[in-house]
Enzyme design. Structure first.
Site, PDB file in Angstrom:
ATOM      1  N   SER A   1      -3.178  -6.926  -3.324  1.00 13.16           N
ATOM      2  CA  SER A   1      -2.692  -8.318  -3.251  1.00 13.16           C
ATOM      3  C   SER A   1      -2.598  -8.547  -1.526  1.00 13.16           C
ATOM      4  O   SER A   1      -2.793  -7.699  -0.728  1.00 13.16           O
ATOM      5  CB  SER A   1      -1.224  -8.272  -3.519  1.00 13.16           C
TER       6      SER A   1
ATOM      7  N   TYR B   1       0.065  -9.273   0.094  1.00 18.19           N
ATOM      8  CA  TYR B   1       0.954  -8.488   0.694  1.00 18.19           C
ATOM      9  C   TYR B   1       0.765  -7.153   0.851  1.00 18.19           C
ATOM     10  O   TYR B   1       1.124  -6.606   2.020  1.00 18.19           O
ATOM     11  CB  TYR B   1       2.265  -8.661  -0.295  1.00 18.19           C
ATOM     12  N   HIS B   2       0.431  -6.342   0.026  1.00 17.68           N
ATOM     13  CA  HIS B   2      -0.205  -4.931   0.265  1.00 17.68           C
ATOM     14  C   HIS B   2      -1.284  -4.809   1.377  1.00 17.68           C
ATOM     15  O   HIS B   2      -1.140  -4.109   2.033  1.00 17.68           O
ATOM     16  CB  HIS B   2      -0.863  -4.443  -1.259  1.00 17.68           C
TER      17      HIS B   2
ATOM     18  N   LYS C   1       0.236  -4.434   4.523  1.00 19.90           N
ATOM     19  CA  LYS C   1       0.755  -3.206   5.010  1.00 19.90           C
ATOM     20  C   LYS C   1      -0.333  -2.136   5.486  1.00 19.90           C
ATOM     21  O   LYS C   1      -0.295  -1.443   6.232  1.00 19.90           O
ATOM     22  CB  LYS C   1       1.492  -2.294   3.679  1.00 19.90           C
TER      23      LYS C   1
ATOM     24  N   THR D   1       4.101   1.104   1.815  1.00 17.73           N
ATOM     25  CA  THR D   1       3.906   1.099   0.652  1.00 17.73           C
ATOM     26  C   THR D   1       3.199   2.034  -0.189  1.00 17.73           C
ATOM     27  O   THR D   1       1.794   2.240   0.550  1.00 17.73           O
ATOM     28  CB  THR D   1       3.704  -0.480   0.031  1.00 17.73           C
TER      29      THR D   1
END
Ligand code: NAD
Ligand code: USQ
Length: 398
Positions: free
Chosen positions: A187, A189-190, A193, A145
């Site tokens: 976040s 989620y990020h 990554k 991302t």
């Protein structure tokens, strides 16, 4: 070539599987259908009427004669089955979409934070270990991302494709080093990554795995040439406060006359790419893999950048729906500039679908056509980055 598509039932994975199958690659989808289970948990459905995976695959075979395999497997917990699968199938390439991908969902509560880290980091690590253990030389393409870079980078210097050259002062003069661009996730989620990036760097260096990490922007649009062949192949369209991404949400909101839900001032600038270009970029990455011993190849998979407020104003002008400025449930920069290097895909022949071309088609063929399936109680984003940031429903008129 034989390609395993991990997460091939999802929003990006399904059209990519069909695109690669259309190109006569031998595609096998690996998915645990967790995304469909999260829809049940959130009591929401794709705006588009997606069919069960078995039916999707049968229709694809009947229409095109191409067979796509499916293995129901959890990448994060079923390591032994994953390693056996790689030994049996011996794929030439693996495309890895198989992670929990929503930032708001990852911030929902403690269970969702822990699930997102456990699922994503273990899935990626298991894939890498299984490739080494099975002695494969498969090219690995991962969907990362743009959010790994964060949005604190401003000014005229564009965000480079993965790496930064830095000068380290020493008593003997400056040392020049190339490093991974510093990570700045916004976040949980990020953050997963950014952890994936380190796993890739280690396995590329230690085991000479051939890895490409695609730092993708926000995907918009729904259909590709293949998913549009038959309504039973239609791609998913998420519009809810957790999984819906900003531009698709605005299109759906405009279709039902709901005020456009801009967070904060809408000064956030983000990178975008149409789903048709996602599938092309994955194809290009598969056709241009790194060699053994190379560092991880990083592409910025982005075709244009826009400020959220400007997107809302554009859609408001086209449709007459008003713009609502809501308290931002996220912790993010109020305003940011975004300048992104994306020379590699352009050099390799990507001819992108621009917002100006795809927007009306999307509004007409998807948002307007399926608007009656929308559950309006699911539109406002309820996941907050810190308690006390909740949006009162009274703030949204309409
Ligand atoms: P999605 O949730 O629609 O699809 C992900 C798929 O992976 C789902 O079918 C899910 O069931 C599967 N999956 C998740 N965990 C798994 C596990 N442990 N084992 C097996 N299967 C598992 O998401 P998407 O929008 O298609 O995104 C795919 C990838 O692309 C993600 O990694 C995401 O981070 C990345 N990406 C997406 C966007 C976007 O705007 N959608 C933008 C940039 C990057
Ligand atoms: N936003 C609004 N109103 C909304 C929804 C979002 O103003 O109704 C704002 C958000 O606050 C944020 C921006 O729009 O500033 C983007 O939000 P988003 O939900 O569209 O995108 P994001 O959370 O960043 O995540 C999505 C995908 C994720 C992918 C990422 C790419 O879900 O998988 O990694 O886009 S990127 O943003 O480039 O990191």
């Amino acid at each position: 070539m034989k390609v395993l598509v991990l997460g091939g039932d999802g929003f990006c994975g399904w059209p990519t599987s069909l695109h690669l199958s259309q190109l006569a690659h031998d595609v096998v989808i690996v998915d645990n259908l967790s995304r469909r289970a999260i829809d049940l948990e959130l009591e929401v459905e794709s705006l588009t009427p997606i069919r069960p995976l078995g039916e999707r695959l049968r229709v694809w075979r009947e229409l095109t004669g191409h067979e796509i395999g499916f293995v129901h497997l959890d990448l994060a917990v079923e390591y032994d089955r994953l390693e056996s699968l790689l030994r049996e199938e011996r794929p030439d390439a693996i495309v890895h979409f198989g992670e929990q991908r929503a930032a708001p969902y990852s911030m929902r509560n403690n269970a969702a934070k822990r699930y997102t880290v456990d699922n994503n980091v273990r899935a990626t690590h298991n894939v890498l270990v299984a490739v080494v253990a099975s002695g494969l030389d498969a090219a690995i393409v991962h969907l990362g991302t743009m959010g790994v870079y964060g949005y604190g980078w401003s000014g005229s210097a564009p965000i480079p494709e993965g790496y930064l050259t830095v000068k380290v002062p020493t008593p003997d003069g400056d040392l020049e080093r190339e490093i991974l661009h510093p990570a700045n996730p916004g976040s949980v989620y990020h953050m997963t990554k950014t952890l994936d990036q380190l796993l890739f760097a280690f396995y590329a260096a230690n085991d000479q795995l051939r890895i490409t990490d695609l730092h993708q922007g926000i995907v918009w649009g729904t259909q590709t040439a293949q998913t549009a062949l038959d309504e039973r192949l239609i791609n998913r369209f998420d519009y809810d406060g957790d999984y819906g991404t900003v531009l698709n949400r605005f299109l759906m909101q405009a279709a039902i006359g709901h005020p456009l839900t801009v967070h904060g001032t809408g000064g956030q600038t983000r990178a975008f790419i149409h789903i048709r270009d996602t599938v092309r970029c994955v194809q290009i990455a598969l056709e241009n893999p790194p060699s053994r011993g190379d560092k991880v190849k990083v592409f910025n998979q982005v075709t244009e950048t826009h400020r959220v407020r400007e997107l809302a104003e554009l859609i408001s002008r086209l449709t007459g729906v008003e713009v609502a400025l809501l308290p931002n449930p996220r912790r993010e920069a109020v305003e940011n500039e975004l300048n992104v290097s994306r020379d590699q895909f352009t050099a390799l022949g990507l001819n992108p679908t621009r917002l100006s071309e795809g927007l009306l088609e999307e509004a007409r063929d998807i948002a307007a056509r399926y608007k009656d399936r929308a559950d309006t109680t699911k539109i406002i984003a309820r996941s907050v980055w810190r308690s006390g940031m909740e949006t009162s429903p009274d703030l949204v008129k309409g």
